[in-house]
Design a protein around this motif. Structure first.
Motif, short mmCIF file in Angstrom:
data_model
loop_
_atom_site.label_atom_id
_atom_site.label_comp_id
_atom_site.label_asym_id
_atom_site.label_seq_id
_atom_site.Cartn_x
_atom_site.Cartn_y
_atom_site.Cartn_z
N CYS A 29 0.84 -1.20 0.00
CA CYS A 29 0.00 0.00 0.00
C CYS A 29 0.87 1.25 0.00
CB CYS A 29 -0.94 0.00 1.20
SG CYS A 29 -2.28 -1.20 1.08
N GLU A 30 1.90 1.24 0.83
CA GLU A 30 2.80 2.39 0.90
C GLU A 30 3.56 2.56 -0.41
OE1 GLU A 30 6.81 3.55 3.31
OE2 GLU A 30 5.16 2.72 4.49
N ARG A 31 4.13 1.50 -0.93
CA ARG A 31 4.94 1.57 -2.15
C ARG A 31 4.13 2.07 -3.34
NH1 ARG A 31 9.58 0.44 -3.29
NH2 ARG A 31 9.90 -0.75 -1.40
N PHE A 32 2.89 1.62 -3.46
CA PHE A 32 2.08 1.97 -4.63
C PHE A 32 1.07 3.07 -4.34
CE2 PHE A 32 3.23 -2.56 -5.67
CZ PHE A 32 4.17 -2.22 -6.62
N GLY A 33 1.12 3.66 -3.15
CA GLY A 33 0.24 4.77 -2.83
C GLY A 33 -1.23 4.42 -2.89
N MET A 34 -1.58 3.28 -2.33
CA MET A 34 -2.98 2.86 -2.35
C MET A 34 -3.45 2.54 -0.94
SD MET A 34 -2.85 -1.10 -3.84
CE MET A 34 -2.44 -0.63 -5.47
N ALA A 77 6.42 -5.26 -6.93
CA ALA A 77 7.12 -4.46 -5.91
C ALA A 77 8.61 -4.77 -5.92
CB ALA A 77 6.52 -4.72 -4.53
N GLN A 78 8.97 -6.05 -6.07
CA GLN A 78 10.39 -6.43 -6.15
C GLN A 78 11.03 -5.80 -7.38
OE1 GLN A 78 10.13 -10.71 -6.22
NE2 GLN A 78 10.47 -10.89 -4.02
N GLU A 79 10.33 -5.82 -8.51
CA GLU A 79 10.87 -5.26 -9.74
C GLU A 79 11.04 -3.74 -9.63
OE1 GLU A 79 7.94 -6.80 -12.51
OE2 GLU A 79 9.41 -8.25 -13.26
N VAL A 80 10.10 -3.07 -8.98
CA VAL A 80 10.21 -1.62 -8.79
C VAL A 80 11.39 -1.31 -7.88
CG1 VAL A 80 9.07 0.42 -7.81
CG2 VAL A 80 7.79 -1.12 -9.33
N ARG A 81 11.52 -2.09 -6.77
CA ARG A 81 12.66 -1.90 -5.86
C ARG A 81 13.98 -2.11 -6.58
NH1 ARG A 81 9.41 -4.02 -1.79
NH2 ARG A 81 9.91 -6.16 -2.31
N ALA A 82 14.04 -3.12 -7.45
CA ALA A 82 15.28 -3.45 -8.16
C ALA A 82 15.54 -2.50 -9.32
CB ALA A 82 15.21 -4.89 -8.68
N GLY A 83 14.54 -1.72 -9.69
CA GLY A 83 14.70 -0.78 -10.79
C GLY A 83 14.47 -1.38 -12.16
#
Length: 186
Positions: A29-34, A77-83
């Protein structure tokens, strides 16, 4: 439900998902602003059901489509964290996840014959897509996306290539699976 049962459920969640669902879902929720309700909508379950799982009153999300969507959101979320996926692309990917269904299962978890299995493979205009879909069907007929990702994590240190195949072909996006098939050959 007593504290012992909740603790047991949270331990099962650690084994299945890597952490209690409450921690994972709050991070998502925090990572994706939901909101929690927004996450529940993305998963295709009621906010009340998600709340039960997050508080450990349920050990898992039983709906196979929702469990696969949760796995896909965790993977995103893992892919966003890894860039590897730009954060700006996440809303579009989340929209795709929201409409996805579990390959090889209907909404009640019963096995179904995928449409492409009834077609003649030699007539398939994209044999790499056909291969990737068949591989995904095989993997998901044996385990859910969460279990496939857990197996990939276990294999990652000793067999990173196999782990990548499991992650991408068993629980990833179809376009990524096709790209992997094309780069590694059959």
């Amino acid at each position: 439900m007593d504290a012992t049962a909740i603790a047991r459920n949270q331990e099962l969640q650690r084994q299945w998902y890597g952490a209690p669902l409450g921690e994972l879902c709050r991070d998502l929720c925090e990572r994706f602003g939901m909101t929690q309700s927004g996450l529940a909508e993305t998963l295709g379950i009621s906010p009340a059901m998600l709340s039960l799982a997050m508080r450990g009153r349920r050990a898992r999300i039983a709906n196979p489509d929702a469990a696969a969507r949760l796995s896909a959101v965790l993977h995103l979320a893992q892919e966003v964290r890894a860039g590897t996926v730009p954060a700006g692309d996440a809303p579009g990917v989340l929209a795709e996840i929201r409409t996805s269904r579990t390959p090889g299962q209907d909404s009640m978890g019963a096995a179904v014959l995928p449409h492409h299995e009834t077609e003649d493979p030699s007539a398939d205009p994209d044999p790499d897509l056909h291969f990737a879909l068949r591989l995904r069907d095989l993997l998901t007929s044996r385990a859910g996306a969460v279990d496939i990702l857990a197996a990939a994590e276990l294999l990652d240190a000793a067999h990173p290539g196999l782990a990548e195949i499991l992650r991408v072909c068993g629980a990833g996006r179809t376009d990524e699976a096709v790209a992997l098939v094309r780069t590694t050959g059959r």
